[in-house]
Design an enzyme around this catalytic site. Structure first.
Site, PDB file in Angstrom:
ATOM      1  CG  HIS A   1     -45.854 -89.110   5.046  1.00 26.46           C
ATOM      2  ND1 HIS A   1     -44.610 -89.082   5.645  1.00 26.46           N
ATOM      3  CD2 HIS A   1     -46.120 -87.842   4.666  1.00 26.46           C
ATOM      4  CE1 HIS A   1     -44.148 -87.841   5.631  1.00 26.46           C
ATOM      5  NE2 HIS A   1     -45.040 -87.073   5.032  1.00 26.46           N
TER       6      HIS A   1
ATOM      7  CB  THR B   1     -43.328 -90.848  31.830  1.00 28.48           C
ATOM      8  OG1 THR B   1     -43.711 -92.212  31.582  1.00 28.48           O
ATOM      9  CG2 THR B   1     -42.599 -90.747  33.168  1.00 28.48           C
TER      10      THR B   1
ATOM     11  CG  ASP C   1     -50.799 -94.869  35.141  1.00 30.44           C
ATOM     12  OD1 ASP C   1     -51.013 -93.637  35.096  1.00 30.44           O
ATOM     13  OD2 ASP C   1     -49.662 -95.345  35.288  1.00 30.44           O
TER      14      ASP C   1
ATOM     15  CB  CYS D   1     -49.055 -93.481  32.298  1.00 31.27           C
ATOM     16  SG  CYS D   1     -47.540 -93.480  31.330  1.00 31.27           S
TER      17      CYS D   1
ATOM     18  CG  HIS E   1     -44.925 -86.421   8.682  1.00 30.17           C
ATOM     19  ND1 HIS E   1     -43.612 -86.005   8.697  1.00 30.17           N
ATOM     20  CD2 HIS E   1     -45.623 -85.388   8.135  1.00 30.17           C
ATOM     21  CE1 HIS E   1     -43.521 -84.783   8.190  1.00 30.17           C
ATOM     22  NE2 HIS E   1     -44.730 -84.382   7.843  1.00 30.17           N
TER      23      HIS E   1
END
Ligand code: RB5
Length: 142
Positions: free
Chosen positions: A133, A66, A7, A64, A97
């Protein structure tokens, strides 16, 4: 092929990531956005997530401010395992993992130098393939 999207909050960091991909001769598809003008991160999360889900791209990178909103949005798409990473250990572990197929970065959280190292780690670490996994990923997918 790596799908890349952001963004407005991630636009500048995306340019750094694209420069890194070019230097490494890693092919990418840029799904936008293409400027610092305000946009809605779920739109770009969906574009990149669909490209990975459909197999058009093997992995994705989403950015973005954060990294949180864009990773939440990407993880709503079935088959997408988007991992928000702010360190190289997490980037390595989530590939080994979780077989994460999208890396999410927060441009207001990590600087460009660290972000490029995180992306490099993510793109060059293979899934371990360990049975435990695989089992846990199958449990996520339901
Ligand atoms: C945009 O201002 C900001 O909310 C967005 O980039 C992101 O941080 C959302 O999670």
């Amino acid at each position: 092929m790596i799908a890349v999207g952001c963004d407005h909050g991630g636009y500048d960091l995306k340019q750094e990531i694209l420069r890194y991909l070019e230097e490494q001769n890693i092919e990418y598809a840029d799904y936008g956005c293409y400027s610092r003008e305000s946009v809605d991160y779920p739109v770009y999360a969906r574009k990149v997530a669909e490209a990975v889900k459909d197999g058009a791209c093997e992995k994705g990178i989403l950015i973005c401010g954060t990294g949180i909103g864009i990773s939440i949005a990407a993880n709503r798409i079935a088959g997408i395992r988007a991992a928000l990473c702010a360190d190289c250990f997490s980037a390595q572990a989530t590939r080994e993992h979780n077989d994460a197929n999208i890396l999410a970065l927060g441009a207001r959280v990590v600087g460009p130098g660290l972000a490029v190292k995180i992306a490099d780690t993510f793109l060059h670490t293979d899934f371990s393939g360990d049975e435990r996994h695989r089992r846990r990923i199958e449990l996520i997918e339901g």
